[in-house]
Write an enzyme that holds these catalytic residues in place. Structure first.
Site, PDB file in Angstrom:
ATOM      1  N   ASP A   1       1.035  -1.290  -0.015  1.00  0.00           N
ATOM      2  CA  ASP A   1       0.125   0.113   0.051  1.00  0.00           C
ATOM      3  C   ASP A   1       0.945   1.080   0.023  1.00  0.00           C
ATOM      4  OD1 ASP A   1       0.508   1.136   2.913  1.00  0.00           O
ATOM      5  OD2 ASP A   1      -0.320  -1.155   3.167  1.00  0.00           O
TER       6      ASP A   1
ATOM      7  N   GLU B   1      22.370 -22.955 -17.699  1.00  0.00           N
ATOM      8  CA  GLU B   1      21.307 -22.208 -17.264  1.00  0.00           C
ATOM      9  C   GLU B   1      22.262 -20.904 -16.696  1.00  0.00           C
ATOM     10  OE1 GLU B   1      17.665 -24.777 -15.876  1.00  0.00           O
ATOM     11  OE2 GLU B   1      19.457 -24.985 -14.720  1.00  0.00           O
TER      12      GLU B   1
END
Ligand code: DGJ
Length: 747
Positions: A534, A614
């Protein structure tokens, strides 16, 4: 001047670059809302049409004027128990038991700069162009004064609102409700958009027409919650990403909140937003004031994307206090999903070494480093090193990590305590609990009573001690349960209704003291992922961990919903291991990175466990992220597709402020066979300019790169063709393939 008062017609007009807000004092002194919307000149008192309606009463002074009723008038801050049956903004009770408030104009003041509210974060006048309007209303019976505060940010295109309620009598007044904002929309019909969810699936978009009756978006958890984010939008039924009237209402508040939206008997919509009034009451002693949290209002007629962009810029530029808000953040590795509680100093150093070798810049040591914290049943509250795991303490670990060239960050959960902890044994009275009842337990932990000054002081001592003693450059501030059994042993019976809000005030005070004392520490908010995502928390922490669900495909939905109100640079997003720990799904590592790049970008796994190929990809991802970091953080963000179950792919775009550069990302979220190519219309470009595709990186696709054609002569397109006809995405095939395309203006 952004604020104008017309003394003759008693109207106030507030103007931002693109919006006008107008209100008027009527003949009885009520503050009538006239207009909020697209920039418009002139007085709009004609919009307020007198009318008679059965069962809508008339004020005593005008009892013979049947067409005058508070129940029908649009107001700036509705009272209660005085003839308006719609949502109230304030409920006040006097010492003699009188309920209600009939609020009438008393005075006003216009001043340059932005008002401040006490104890809570609010927007800052960073550009130096803000102005404040203060209008004070008074209820003659109770002696309650309500000062309505309006902050007008011309460039930011935002109007902030808050209310200050003052008891001007010599007897206490009890507030049973004190909203921040009332917004009446007498005309038009509207959809309500709000963002709901649960742990590991936060802020899913909900949109539905405002219906007769009252719809509520609220939390009673003392957090803004995973379940109902406080940010809401009202937009016209036809509004989409690029067009339509949209109002945003964003409380700068991290506690129990409430927004009610009412469609009344005459088709008028009233929205009231602020602190949750359930289990709230506040005793206002004579002369005392109560400040409500601030709410950020924005309006645009240009659709939802524009509304989001206004909020993104405003939160980054005018709300967040941290110097990191507009700075590039370190690419971090967090050990949580790599080790959970099960780590040693050597394991952490192994993770750090490999991460450093691939380009990571900071290691974050998550939960488990303190007290007797070997699982989530004990140790919270004991913020000293867990010697069984880290026998040498934190100092040598941090020194070694710094020596490798990595910054060091630490996880804490200061608001909580386990029953099995030294802190709880020493201070059982510091816990929020109802006397005589065992409190509801969640994750085997209890909540410290931050409404108590001694608790806040203790936490400040402990945390500032850690930050002083160790070279910590980042704090992850977690909070892993909702508050319940609300009662404080430090407050008298007639102040127990204040605990919820005082808890948040204590939290803000603690964050304020720490971030002021340690401005070089980057704070990341967290509450079991995004349970406290928020504007209040964003004032202190420029980033918040968006969700405990790190599955890239799930994250498409979560980050999409979050993007409506909150900046991309505020969304904590990491590449985690596959099969994903929450869903079991496997997504190509390239696609995982594309999704995490729509956020702060980092890793949450042991990179040692990757294959060499990777690892090479990780090295390249970090280089690529750095190349795009400014564009991602400061660029305008465009949602190119909705993200929901009907879609086969999700696409989004960043455009630099000068329109010179744009990054398009697309992820195939459902396999599609034998369908036509995807043509996606880009946005925000200069229609008259030419753009060249500088890079097109494809991830997780089964088709070899040389067999994927690139369209367009020399890969150059006009801005107009990219926006009006679209860009044809390369044909992708496989499980969750993705593409990232960088286009630059041809000089
Ligand atoms: C919840 C957070 O969201 C996770 O990232 C992790 O920090 C755990 N808490 C640790 O308990």
């Amino acid at each position: 001047m952004s604020i104008h008062y017309d003394a003759e017609r008693k109207t106030f007009t507030l103007a931002t670059c693109n919006t006008t807000y107008q209100m008027m004092v009527n003949e009885l002194g009520h503050l009538i809302h006239l207009y909020y919307g697209r920039r418009a000149e002139g007085t709009m008192d004609y919009l307020c049409v007198p009318r008679d309606c059965g069962f809508s009463p008339n004020p005593y002074e005008l009892r013979s004027v049947r067409s005058w009723s508070l129940d029908l008038l649009p107001q700036e801050y509705s009272g209660s128990n005085a003839g308006d049956y719609r949502l109230s903004s304030v409920q006040a009770v006097t010492d003699s038991g009188v309920w209600g408030a009939d609020l009438r104009y008393l005075r006003h003041e216009i001043r340059s700069g932005k008002y401040a509210i006490s104890g809570m974060p609010s927007a800052l006048d960073r550009g130096g162009d803000a102005e404040t309007l203060s209008v004070t209303l008074r209820d003659a019976v109770s002696g309650l004064e309500v000062e309505l505060l309006y902050g007008v940010f011309k460039q930011g295109d935002v109007i902030t609102r808050a209310a200050r309620l003052t008891n001007t009598t010599d007897k206490p007044i009890r507030l049973e409700k004190a909203a921040s904002v009332c917004l009446d929309l007498p005309y038009g019909s509207w959809d309500l958009i709000h963002f709901t969810g649960r742990h590991t699936m936060e802020r899913e978009l909900n949109r539905a027409p405002v219906m007769n009756g009252i719809q509520t978006v609220s939390s009673l958890r003392a957090t803004s919650s995973h379940q109902h984010n406080p940010f809401v939008i009202l937009c016209d039924h036809a509004a989409g990403e690029d067009r339509g009237d949209c109002y945003g209402v964003m409380p700068v508040y991290s506690g129990s909140h409430r927004t009610d939206v009412e469609l009344d008997q005459s088709g008028s919509v009233r929205l009231v937003s602020g602190i949750q009034h359930e289990q709230f009451s506040w005793k206002l002693e004579p002369g005392a004031s109560f400040d409500t949290p601030e709410v950020l209002l924005a309006f645009t007629h240009q659709g939802l994307t524009k509304l989001s962009q206004v909020y993104h810029r405003f939160l980054r530029g005018n709300l967040c206090r941290s110097k990191f808000s507009n700075l590039s953040r370190p690419v971090l590795i967090n050990n949580w999903e790599a080790t959970y509680f099960d780590f040693t100093e050597e394991l952490i150093l192994d993770i750090a070494r490999q991460a450093k070798a691939l380009g990571v810049e900071m290691l974050v040591l998550d939960d488990g480093w303190f007290g007797t914290r070997n699982d989530d049943n004990s140790g919270l509250g004991d913020w000293f090193v867990n010697r069984s795991k880290l026998p040498n303490g934190l100092e040598p670990l941090i020194a070694e990590i710094n020596r490798m060239g990595l910054k060091f960050g630490l996880w804490v959960e200061p608001e909580m305590v386990n029953e099995d902890s030294e802190l709880y044994r020493a201070h059982p009275e510091w816990v929020i609990r109802v006397p005589g009842r065992g409190p509801a337990i969640s994750r085997n932990q209890m909540v410290l009573d931050l409404s108590r000054e001694d608790v806040v002081d203790h936490l400040y001592e402990v945390l500032s001690g850690l930050l002083t003693q160790y070279h910590i450059e980042y704090i992850k501030w977690d909070m892993n349960r909702s508050v319940s059994d609300v009662y404080s042993s430090a407050l008298p019976p007639d102040r127990q209704g204040e605990v919820y809000h005082r808890y948040v005030l204590g939290l803000y005070q603690l964050l304020d003291r720490l971030t002021t004392a340690f401005p070089d520490v980057l704070f990341e908010g967290c509450s079991g992922g995004g349970g406290r995502f928020d504007a209040g928390m964003l004032a202190y922490s420029p980033q918040i961990w968006t969700s405990d669900d790190t599955d890239a495909i799930e994250r498409l939905t979560i980050q999409y919903g979050t993007s409506f109100g909150y900046p991309i640079s505020s969304m904590g997003a990491h590449v985690s291991a596959c099969p994903n720990h929450q869903t079991g799904r496997t997504v190509p590592i390239g696609t995982r990175a594309v999704v995490a790049m729509a956020g702060t970008f980092g890793y949450e796994m042991d990179l040692n466990r990757l294959t060499d190929a990777e690892k090479e990809q990780v090295r390249e991802q970090i280089v690529r992220f750095h190349a795009y970091a400014d564009l991602i953080r400061e660029g305008d963000y465009f949602r190119l597709t909705p993200v929901d179950s009907t879609q086969t792919y999700a696409a989004w775009q960043f455009v630099s402020q000068d329109c010179r550069e744009t990054l398009v990302s697309a992820v195939e979220s459902r396999p599609r066979l034998n369908l036509g190519p995807i043509c996606v219309r880009l946005k925000g470009l200069d229609p008259d300019a030419l753009y060249r595709v500088e890079r097109q990186d494809i991830f997780g696709c089964r088709i070899p790169p040389e067999r994927i054609p690139m369209g367009g002569a020399d890969n150059v397109y006009s801005g107009a063709s990219l926006m009006y006809a679209g860009y044809v995405l390369p044909l992708l095939s496989g499980e969750y393939p993705s593409v990232q395309i960088l286009l630059q203006k041809v000089p």
